[in-house]
Motif scaffolding. Structure first.
Motif, PDB file in Angstrom:
ATOM      1  N   SER A   6      24.313  33.786  37.416  1.00  0.00           N
ATOM      2  CA  SER A   6      24.666  34.966  36.621  1.00  0.00           C
ATOM      3  C   SER A   6      24.066  36.233  37.228  1.00  0.00           C
ATOM      4  N   VAL A  22      19.167  23.033  35.335  1.00  0.00           N
ATOM      5  CA  VAL A  22      20.466  23.603  34.967  1.00  0.00           C
ATOM      6  C   VAL A  22      20.298  25.058  34.536  1.00  0.00           C
ATOM      7  N   ALA A  23      19.279  25.358  33.730  1.00  0.00           N
ATOM      8  CA  ALA A  23      19.043  26.737  33.292  1.00  0.00           C
ATOM      9  C   ALA A  23      18.759  27.641  34.499  1.00  0.00           C
ATOM     10  N   HIS A  24      17.987  27.146  35.462  1.00  0.00           N
ATOM     11  CA  HIS A  24      17.680  27.927  36.663  1.00  0.00           C
ATOM     12  C   HIS A  24      18.947  28.208  37.467  1.00  0.00           C
ATOM     13  N   GLY A  26      17.177  19.936  32.239  1.00  0.00           N
ATOM     14  CA  GLY A  26      17.537  21.157  31.521  1.00  0.00           C
ATOM     15  C   GLY A  26      17.000  22.401  32.200  1.00  0.00           C
ATOM     16  N   MET A  27      15.770  22.314  32.717  1.00  0.00           N
ATOM     17  CA  MET A  27      15.192  23.461  33.421  1.00  0.00           C
ATOM     18  C   MET A  27      15.953  23.732  34.719  1.00  0.00           C
ATOM     19  N   VAL A  51      22.095  28.261  36.355  1.00  0.00           N
ATOM     20  CA  VAL A  51      22.951  29.177  35.589  1.00  0.00           C
ATOM     21  C   VAL A  51      22.411  30.595  35.671  1.00  0.00           C
ATOM     22  N   ARG A  52      21.119  30.764  35.530  1.00  0.00           N
ATOM     23  CA  ARG A  52      20.503  32.082  35.609  1.00  0.00           C
ATOM     24  C   ARG A  52      20.696  32.683  37.002  1.00  0.00           C
ATOM     25  N   LYS A  53      20.544  31.874  38.025  1.00  0.00           N
ATOM     26  CA  LYS A  53      20.689  32.351  39.406  1.00  0.00           C
ATOM     27  C   LYS A  53      22.130  32.784  39.674  1.00  0.00           C
TER      28      LYS A  53
END
Length: 145
Positions: free
Chosen positions: A132, A124-126, A121-122, A128-130
């Motif tokens: 965006s 994937v979040a990283h 999850g971390m 997605v954040r990168k």
């Protein structure tokens, strides 16, 4: 050539004898339906130490027959289900249990999947954040596409 084939056949004969499924010459006799129900529930929670992916109730290995007899003997001695499990764990290790206990040795088994999901999850979040942050594209009207 015939001698070679005969020698090969004779060499394979002991392996064929070992591979045969064991049969129980005398089936277990239960005193009553309650004893049979308790026995069936208990052996379905235990793993065959030889088959590894079958319960003690489902296995046809000779050791499974012996362990089923041992479980019934322990039950008839007045041992509780927990005491029977403890006896088998002491003899064969935690592997004999389908649901190992949470202990110092098995913490990774129980917590490992949760840790992997959190790490995933971390990641994937990283990602997605990168994406965006870099997702804003400057538009240049002078370029032809």
């Amino acid at each position: 050539m015939k001698a070679f084939l005969l020698a090969l056949l004779l060499a394979c004969m002991p392996a064929l004898a070992i591979a045969q499924v064991a049969t129980d010459p005398t089936p277990l006799q239960f005193n009553d339906a309650a004893e049979e129900q308790r026995f069936r529930a208990l052996v379905s929670e235990l793993r065959c130490v030889m088959c590894q992916n079958q319960s003690l109730a489902d296995s046809n290995a000779q050791i499974a027959y012996d362990l089923r007899r041992e479980v019934l003997k322990l039950m008839r001695q007045g041992k509780s289900n927990a005491e029977v499990r403890d006896f088998l764990v002491a003899r064969y290790g935690e592997f004999v249990l389908y649901r190992p206990r949470v202990a110092g040795k098995t913490w990774l088994l129980w917590l490992g999947p949760i840790v992997l999901v959190l790490i995933g999850g971390m990641v994937v979040a990283h990602i997605v954040r990168k994406r965006s942050d870099h997702g804003t594209v400057a538009t240049d009207d002078t370029q032809e596409w």
